[in-house]
Design a protein around this motif. Structure first.
Motif, PDB file in Angstrom:
ATOM      1  N   GLY A 185      41.276  33.564  36.718  1.00 33.42           N
ATOM      2  CA  GLY A 185      42.519  34.619  36.476  1.00 33.42           C
ATOM      3  C   GLY A 185      41.933  35.967  35.898  1.00 33.42           C
ATOM      4  O   GLY A 185      42.730  36.936  35.896  1.00 33.42           O
ATOM      5  N   PHE A 186      40.636  35.948  35.782  1.00 35.05           N
ATOM      6  CA  PHE A 186      39.920  37.320  35.302  1.00 35.05           C
ATOM      7  C   PHE A 186      39.314  38.262  36.534  1.00 35.05           C
ATOM      8  O   PHE A 186      39.223  37.595  37.469  1.00 35.05           O
ATOM      9  N   ASP A 187      39.432  39.467  36.253  1.00 31.39           N
ATOM     10  CA  ASP A 187      38.937  40.453  37.100  1.00 31.39           C
ATOM     11  C   ASP A 187      37.464  40.366  36.793  1.00 31.39           C
ATOM     12  O   ASP A 187      36.953  40.759  35.705  1.00 31.39           O
ATOM     13  N   VAL A 188      36.672  39.948  37.670  1.00 27.47           N
ATOM     14  CA  VAL A 188      35.091  39.936  37.573  1.00 27.47           C
ATOM     15  C   VAL A 188      34.441  40.565  38.721  1.00 27.47           C
ATOM     16  O   VAL A 188      34.000  39.994  39.716  1.00 27.47           O
ATOM     17  N   PRO A 189      34.379  41.589  38.802  1.00 29.99           N
ATOM     18  CA  PRO A 189      33.543  42.707  39.804  1.00 29.99           C
ATOM     19  C   PRO A 189      32.365  42.209  39.983  1.00 29.99           C
ATOM     20  O   PRO A 189      31.667  41.969  39.215  1.00 29.99           O
ATOM     21  N   ALA A 190      32.024  42.178  41.535  1.00 34.22           N
ATOM     22  CA  ALA A 190      30.695  41.488  41.978  1.00 34.22           C
ATOM     23  C   ALA A 190      29.638  42.349  41.472  1.00 34.22           C
ATOM     24  O   ALA A 190      28.631  42.164  41.797  1.00 34.22           O
ATOM     25  N   ASP A 191      29.874  44.088  41.377  1.00 37.62           N
ATOM     26  CA  ASP A 191      28.855  44.926  41.398  1.00 37.62           C
ATOM     27  C   ASP A 191      28.144  44.871  40.013  1.00 37.62           C
ATOM     28  O   ASP A 191      27.480  45.927  39.446  1.00 37.62           O
ATOM     29  N   ARG A 192      28.503  43.932  38.833  1.00 33.14           N
ATOM     30  CA  ARG A 192      27.942  44.003  37.625  1.00 33.14           C
ATOM     31  C   ARG A 192      27.530  42.616  36.991  1.00 33.14           C
ATOM     32  O   ARG A 192      27.783  41.892  37.598  1.00 33.14           O
ATOM     33  N   TYR A 193      26.784  42.925  36.201  1.00 36.38           N
ATOM     34  CA  TYR A 193      26.173  41.699  35.312  1.00 36.38           C
ATOM     35  C   TYR A 193      26.790  41.533  34.104  1.00 36.38           C
ATOM     36  O   TYR A 193      27.336  42.507  33.309  1.00 36.38           O
ATOM     37  N   TYR A 194      27.070  40.184  33.951  1.00 34.30           N
ATOM     38  CA  TYR A 194      27.621  39.870  32.718  1.00 34.30           C
ATOM     39  C   TYR A 194      26.864  39.454  31.422  1.00 34.30           C
ATOM     40  O   TYR A 194      26.038  38.260  31.723  1.00 34.30           O
ATOM     41  N   HIS A 195      26.982  39.730  30.298  1.00 38.36           N
ATOM     42  CA  HIS A 195      26.393  39.125  29.123  1.00 38.36           C
ATOM     43  C   HIS A 195      27.292  38.132  28.547  1.00 38.36           C
ATOM     44  O   HIS A 195      28.438  38.147  28.592  1.00 38.36           O
ATOM     45  N   ARG A 196      26.631  36.952  27.851  1.00 40.24           N
ATOM     46  CA  ARG A 196      27.484  36.038  27.444  1.00 40.24           C
ATOM     47  C   ARG A 196      28.128  36.532  26.144  1.00 40.24           C
ATOM     48  O   ARG A 196      29.240  35.597  25.878  1.00 40.24           O
ATOM     49  N   GLY A 197      28.115  37.769  25.781  1.00 45.85           N
ATOM     50  CA  GLY A 197      28.983  38.203  24.548  1.00 45.85           C
ATOM     51  C   GLY A 197      29.995  38.980  25.343  1.00 45.85           C
ATOM     52  O   GLY A 197      30.416  39.738  24.273  1.00 45.85           O
ATOM     53  N   HIS A 198      30.007  39.145  26.481  1.00 43.84           N
ATOM     54  CA  HIS A 198      31.311  39.683  27.248  1.00 43.84           C
ATOM     55  C   HIS A 198      31.190  41.132  27.157  1.00 43.84           C
ATOM     56  O   HIS A 198      32.097  41.883  27.267  1.00 43.84           O
ATOM     57  N   THR A 252      25.653  51.474  33.155  1.00 43.43           N
ATOM     58  CA  THR A 252      26.970  51.794  32.390  1.00 43.43           C
ATOM     59  C   THR A 252      27.040  50.282  31.548  1.00 43.43           C
ATOM     60  O   THR A 252      27.005  49.400  32.389  1.00 43.43           O
ATOM     61  N   LEU A 253      27.714  50.430  30.270  1.00 44.69           N
ATOM     62  CA  LEU A 253      28.044  49.105  29.802  1.00 44.69           C
ATOM     63  C   LEU A 253      29.816  49.167  29.308  1.00 44.69           C
ATOM     64  O   LEU A 253      30.305  50.281  29.306  1.00 44.69           O
ATOM     65  N   GLY A 254      30.230  48.124  29.340  1.00 49.66           N
ATOM     66  CA  GLY A 254      31.698  48.177  28.941  1.00 49.66           C
ATOM     67  C   GLY A 254      32.197  46.646  28.565  1.00 49.66           C
ATOM     68  O   GLY A 254      31.190  45.762  28.637  1.00 49.66           O
ATOM     69  N   LEU A 255      33.248  46.478  28.217  1.00 47.76           N
ATOM     70  CA  LEU A 255      33.944  45.222  27.977  1.00 47.76           C
ATOM     71  C   LEU A 255      34.467  44.552  29.118  1.00 47.76           C
ATOM     72  O   LEU A 255      35.038  45.182  29.805  1.00 47.76           O
ATOM     73  N   ASP A 256      34.080  43.068  29.312  1.00 50.02           N
ATOM     74  CA  ASP A 256      34.556  42.601  30.464  1.00 50.02           C
ATOM     75  C   ASP A 256      36.007  42.183  30.467  1.00 50.02           C
ATOM     76  O   ASP A 256      36.819  42.657  29.378  1.00 50.02           O
ATOM     77  N   ASP A 257      36.788  41.746  31.229  1.00 49.86           N
ATOM     78  CA  ASP A 257      38.081  41.683  31.600  1.00 49.86           C
ATOM     79  C   ASP A 257      38.550  40.715  30.214  1.00 49.86           C
ATOM     80  O   ASP A 257      39.659  40.980  29.655  1.00 49.86           O
ATOM     81  N   GLY A 297      27.859  37.280  40.051  1.00 51.81           N
ATOM     82  CA  GLY A 297      28.193  36.390  41.333  1.00 51.81           C
ATOM     83  C   GLY A 297      28.988  35.136  40.933  1.00 51.81           C
ATOM     84  O   GLY A 297      29.740  35.192  39.882  1.00 51.81           O
ATOM     85  N   GLY A 298      28.648  34.201  41.582  1.00 53.66           N
ATOM     86  CA  GLY A 298      29.549  32.878  41.311  1.00 53.66           C
ATOM     87  C   GLY A 298      29.057  32.229  39.832  1.00 53.66           C
ATOM     88  O   GLY A 298      30.023  31.593  39.415  1.00 53.66           O
ATOM     89  N   GLU A 299      28.069  32.441  39.486  1.00 52.59           N
ATOM     90  CA  GLU A 299      27.544  31.918  37.957  1.00 52.59           C
ATOM     91  C   GLU A 299      28.441  32.776  36.848  1.00 52.59           C
ATOM     92  O   GLU A 299      28.957  31.996  36.152  1.00 52.59           O
ATOM     93  N   ALA A 300      28.873  34.165  37.291  1.00 49.99           N
ATOM     94  CA  ALA A 300      29.748  34.670  36.422  1.00 49.99           C
ATOM     95  C   ALA A 300      31.354  34.228  36.414  1.00 49.99           C
ATOM     96  O   ALA A 300      31.891  33.979  35.517  1.00 49.99           O
ATOM     97  N   ALA A 301      31.561  34.020  37.913  1.00 49.38           N
ATOM     98  CA  ALA A 301      32.863  33.461  37.980  1.00 49.38           C
ATOM     99  C   ALA A 301      32.981  32.058  37.223  1.00 49.38           C
ATOM    100  O   ALA A 301      34.173  31.481  36.423  1.00 49.38           O
ATOM    101  N   ALA A 302      31.744  31.120  37.390  1.00 53.93           N
ATOM    102  CA  ALA A 302      32.134  29.825  36.644  1.00 53.93           C
ATOM    103  C   ALA A 302      32.218  30.206  35.170  1.00 53.93           C
ATOM    104  O   ALA A 302      33.150  29.346  34.371  1.00 53.93           O
ATOM    105  N   PHE A 303      31.508  31.020  34.732  1.00 53.30           N
ATOM    106  CA  PHE A 303      31.420  31.470  33.106  1.00 53.30           C
ATOM    107  C   PHE A 303      32.809  31.697  32.609  1.00 53.30           C
ATOM    108  O   PHE A 303      33.150  31.129  31.574  1.00 53.30           O
TER     109      PHE A 303
END
Lengths: 411, 271, 253
Positions: free
Chosen positions: B109-122, B134-139, B214-220
């Motif tokens: 249910g979260f917005d996970v844009p595919a053009d970004r990389y995600y850190h485990r600390g969000h 650029t850095l930001g807080l994920d959804d 990508g798909g790994e982020a979605a699973a995360f």
């Protein structure tokens, strides 16, 4: 401010209630400091000690708190040297307790000596044959080691670790903690022993004097063992007490059981050796000076019951209890056994100090009595107040029990 | 005490006693000096952030340490023991080598844009065309924090280290730092309204090996929802999984104030 | 006990005090003379029998009725043991055994006031300065310039008026003599005793009175079983007194 100092995920009582809790202990500390001021200003005539009862409540308490504070070195030894990793759960608390006990003892000692400003003379003109020299050297150094072991706890405080570099220093210190644990063990070994040696070497006192093994009287070894035996019991006891007062689960029950078991084994070894030592003393050491041991116990209320209480009731019995798996499985019984073990050592230190001094020595002497003055009592209570204050503050703002957060999350 | 002292007696007792004492004292002082020197060296070599991160990671509950390959189901039940530093991880290297692109499935249910990389600390990281990121807080973090009461961004010119603190924020009683997904220098500070919080010029070529996409982020994100549920399961008045779980829309309101600090810390990986 | 043997090397001189209990009347002159000689301050009002500074204490002893009740006096200064239990316990060498004289000296300026030596001494021959010394007006002017004035918080005891020995040595040196004249070294208590209950001298000198008294088999030491080897000896013609005083205090009856 207060909120940001409390570790994440730890529930602590609201600040006003915490301050209310501190108030009586601070009062006790202030009252005791006033008493020590009187001693410094007017001299030791403020105490009820005299030329015959030259040691009193203070020396007795020094011996006692240092024995109980042995949990710091012994837990460190078990954790860092013997790698009993489950003891991580209590090591921080043990270090704080040790620091309180030792700093309190050194503080009281400074009031007890007539010329505290000459304390450094011991380092400058040491008589290496004196047990007290060994005690002074080791305790001073060990207090420093305890401070070094305490420092990382402070550096890991939630707010302080944000200071650049502080956590790095903590990290490096922690990596070298095995060195400090080793040094702490060595120093504790010698000063716990030398405190026992204090009495065992008294050639003029057949009640206290014991046979020597190499250069040390047997009390040297008995004090080391008894301190190592009750150290874990006292850690168990304080942890349990803090849990009760704060109404929290701080460590898992297995930690209590481990501490109890270690205490039990050491206590058993101690009781056996103490028994052998007493037999040698009764049958050889004392008769050689022309004194039958029975005459030491002919002065009520210091009857033979005191020896029985020390060795059997508060020695063998708690040892057996602590070694029973069924007893350890029930926290109430385990705590009771730990209390008995600690009481046994407290009694031993009492006998070694007070009975030694009270017994007559010259042919026409009588059995002496002494009761501490209010100044002496107040100075002792100051140590208690100081201890509770420092521990409470540490408990609130430092993470003393690493398991607490997870145990709280489990509910 | 010193042999220069007029009443020093050089008998064996004195020599042994004072020798042992001097050796112990030297060991204590020497160890302290070693600790201080190596701490200083670590700080000057910029290792402070990494040490802080190691410390945080150690103190985190084990539920927060799941391996990224466990999130995707490749390695069930595996926990990371290298503080999410995948670069030197052999297991990671092997799995990446024969990895098929994971399907981009449910994001919880979260917005996970595919053009970004995600850190485990969000924190998210987005490579920009000019070579900066650029850095930001994920959804999830944005919803979890709600409207932050303070947001402390580092000034332009400040150095960031991967996994070190990027910026701090507070919400209600909670104070938390956000770990940086990149090593580099802050070149612009943004804001929540601007859509990014920091613009950073990375040191050297951008290294995203430890980050998810990508798909790994979605699973995360799907798995993080479970972890959040676990983190606040003890708190009162929170919908349990049996009730259909937490409403994704208004996460911040679902957390009781007294638990906010703990839950934020656990989810944003600050012990 | 490992210390039963006398020390391996006895001192060159053994200054010895012999107390004849038959002659002691308990008048206390010895204690007064000692206090005057050694700048011992008068006891403050609040002090008790156990808190004043007393180097030479005269104990009044009554034997129980079962042993034929009688009262006597036993003066007890530091026993100047050849195997002293106090020297080794001092943490900072504030007590020294002089191998030339056998005198156990206490160095008050180095004393920390820990009182361990008081605990170690079975004769309770030491005093602690529980109060700051105070002299009545004018009395300070009569202090003995050869003896230091102690301060509060240190332990002290009898040293056989060692300042008199130093004076005797100085006198002998001035006259070009290697040894002192025994008549020049007499402690204040011995000098003051009106009933001549105290004899003092060098027991290594076979001509001396103390050598004779110690050797005649009539003298005994207090707590001899402890192996401290005191250089203060006691004499009594009464076997009950001799027997009772030879015991250790814990032995009742």
């Amino acid at each position: 401010m207060d909120d940001t100092l409390i570790g994440r995920g730890l529930k602590r009582t609201p600040l006003p209630r915490f301050l209310l809790w501190l108030a009586p202990w601070a009062g006790l500390l202030a009252f005791g400091l006033y008493a020590t001021y009187l001693c410094f200003a007017h001299g030791l005539n403020q105490t009820n000690m005299d030329n015959r009862f030259a040691f009193g409540l203070w020396i007795y308490l020094d011996l006692t708190v240092i024995a109980l504070g042995a949990g710091a070195f012994f837990t460190g030894f078990l954790l860092y040297i013997l790698k009993r990793t489950e003891l991580k759960a209590v090591i921080n608390s043990a270090v704080v307790i040790g620091f309180i006990c030792y700093s309190g003892a050194v503080g009281i000692l400074m009031v007890d000596v007539g010329q505290p400003l000459r304390a450094w003379f011991t380092f400058w003109h040491p008589n290496v044959h004196s047990m007290l020299t060994e005690v002074t050297f080791c305790i001073t150094l060990y207090l420093g080691v305890l401070a070094v072991e305490y420092a990382p706890l402070v550096m890991k405080n939630r707010r302080l670790k944000e200071i650049p570099g502080l956590l790095v220093l903590e990290h490096k210190l922690h990596k070298l903690m095995v060195v400090f644990a080793g040094i702490g063990t060595l120093l504790s070994f010698f000063h716990q022993g030398s405190l026992g040696g204090l009495y065992g070497v008294l050639r003029g006192n057949p009640f206290a004097f014991r046979e020597h093994i190499f250069i040390w009287p047997t009390t040297f070894f008995l004090f080391i063992l008894s301190a190592a035996a009750v150290g874990p019991s006292f850690v168990l006891l304080t942890t349990w007490l803090v849990g009760k007062v704060s109404r929290k689960r701080l460590v898992s029950p297995e930690v209590f059981q481990t501490l109890g078991k270690i205490s039990g084994w050491l206590l058993l070894v101690y009781v056996v050796l103490k028994g052998i030592d007493s037999l040698v003393w009764i049958n050889a050491t004392s008769p050689k000076t022309g004194v039958q041991v029975s005459s030491f116990y002919a002065h009520p209320p210091f009857g033979t019951w005191i020896l029985f209480a020390e060795v059997v009731l508060l020695g063998l019995v708690p040892a057996v209890l602590l070694l029973s798996r069924r007893v350890r499985a029930r926290t109430g019984l385990l705590v009771l056994a730990a209390v008995m073990a600690c009481a046994g050592v407290v009694l031993n230190r009492y006998v070694m100090t007070i009975q030694t001094l009270a017994l007559p020595s010259l042919p026409f002497d009588s059995f002496l009595s002494y009761s501490p003055s209010w100044q002496e009592t107040a100075a002792f209570l100051a140590v208690l107040g100081y201890g509770v204050l420092l521990y409470s503050i540490s408990f609130r703002w430092l993470n003393l029990f690493p398991e607490e957060r997870e145990l709280a999350a489990k509910g | 005490m010193l042999p220069g002292n007029t009443d020093f007696i050089a008998d064996p007792f004195n020599l042994v006693f004072l020798g042992v004492f001097a050796a112990v004292l030297a060991t204590v002082v020497g160890t302290l000096v070693v600790a201080a020197v190596s701490a200083r060296r670590a700080v000057t070599r910029g290792k402070a952030a990494s040490i802080l991160w190691q410390h945080e990671f150690e103190e985190l509950p084990s539920s927060a340490k799941e391996c990224r390959h466990a999130l995707t189901g490749e390695l069930p039940g595996r926990h990371c023991d290298r503080a999410f530093e995948c670069k030197g991880c052999e297991t990671h290297a092997k799995l990446v080598a024969d990895a098929k692109a994971l399907p981009f499935l449910d994001t919880g249910g979260f917005d996970v844009p595919a053009d970004r990389y995600y850190h485990r600390g969000h924190a998210w990281l987005k490579p920009e065309e000019d070579g900066t990121v650029t850095l930001g807080l994920d959804d999830l973090a944005t919803r979890l924090v709600g409207k932050p009461s303070t947001l402390d961004l580092p000034p332009v010119g400040e150095r960031l280290a991967e996994n070190g603190p990027a910026f701090r924020l507070s919400a209600g009683k909670a104070r938390v730092r956000i770990a940086s997904p990149v090593t580099g220098e802050v070149v612009e500070t943004g804001s929540l309204a601007k859509g990014f919080l920091l613009r950073v010029k990375p040191d050297g070529p951008l290294d995203t090996r430890a980050l998810l996409s990508g798909g790994e982020a979605a699973a995360f994100f799907t798995r993080e929802m479970d972890r959040l549920q676990l983190a606040i399961s003890g708190a009162r008045g929170v919908p349990a999984l049996a009730d259909g779980g937490l409403p994704v829309g208004d996460l911040s309101k679902a957390i009781p104030e007294e638990d906010r600090d703990r839950v934020l810390g656990e989810m944003l990986l600050e012990a | 006990m490992h210390t039963q043997k006398p020390p391996s090397s006895l001192p060159a001189h053994r200054y010895t005090l012999v107390v004849d209990l038959d002659r002691c009347t308990g008048c206390g002159s010895c204690g007064t003379a000692c206090a005057v000689e050694n700048n011992i301050p008068p006891a403050p009002e609040r002090s008790t029998e156990r808190t004043g500074v007393v180097w030479m204490r005269v104990h009044e002893v009554t034997t129980p009725a079962t042993a034929g009740e009688r009262t006597g006096f036993v003066p007890i200064p530091c026993q100047q043991c050849d195997n002293p239990p106090c020297v080794d316990v001092c943490p900072q060498r504030a007590i020294e055994y002089d191998p030339r004289t056998g005198i156990v000296g206490q160095i008050p300026v180095r004393c920390l006031g820990c009182r361990y030596c008081m605990v170690a001494c079975p004769y309770h021959a030491r005093s602690f300065n529980w109060w700051s010394p105070e002299w009545p007006e004018g009395m300070a002017a009569s202090l003995n310039p050869d003896v230091s004035v102690r301060q509060r918080g240190v332990v002290e005891k009898c040293n056989f008026c060692v300042q008199r020995l130093q004076a005797a040595r100085a006198k002998a040196a001035a006259a070009g003599k290697a040894e002192i004249d025994p008549a020049d070294y007499v402690p204040a208590c011995v000098e003051a005793c009106p009933s001549r209950a105290l004899s003092f001298g060098d027991a290594t000198d076979p001509e001396s009175e103390v050598a004779r008294l110690v050797a005649d088999g009539e003298s005994f030491q207090l707590l001899a079983a402890l192996g401290t080897h005191p250089k203060v000896w006691y004499r009594s013609s009464d076997p009950v007194v001799r027997e009772r005083l030879s015991r250790t205090g814990v032995m009742r009856g």
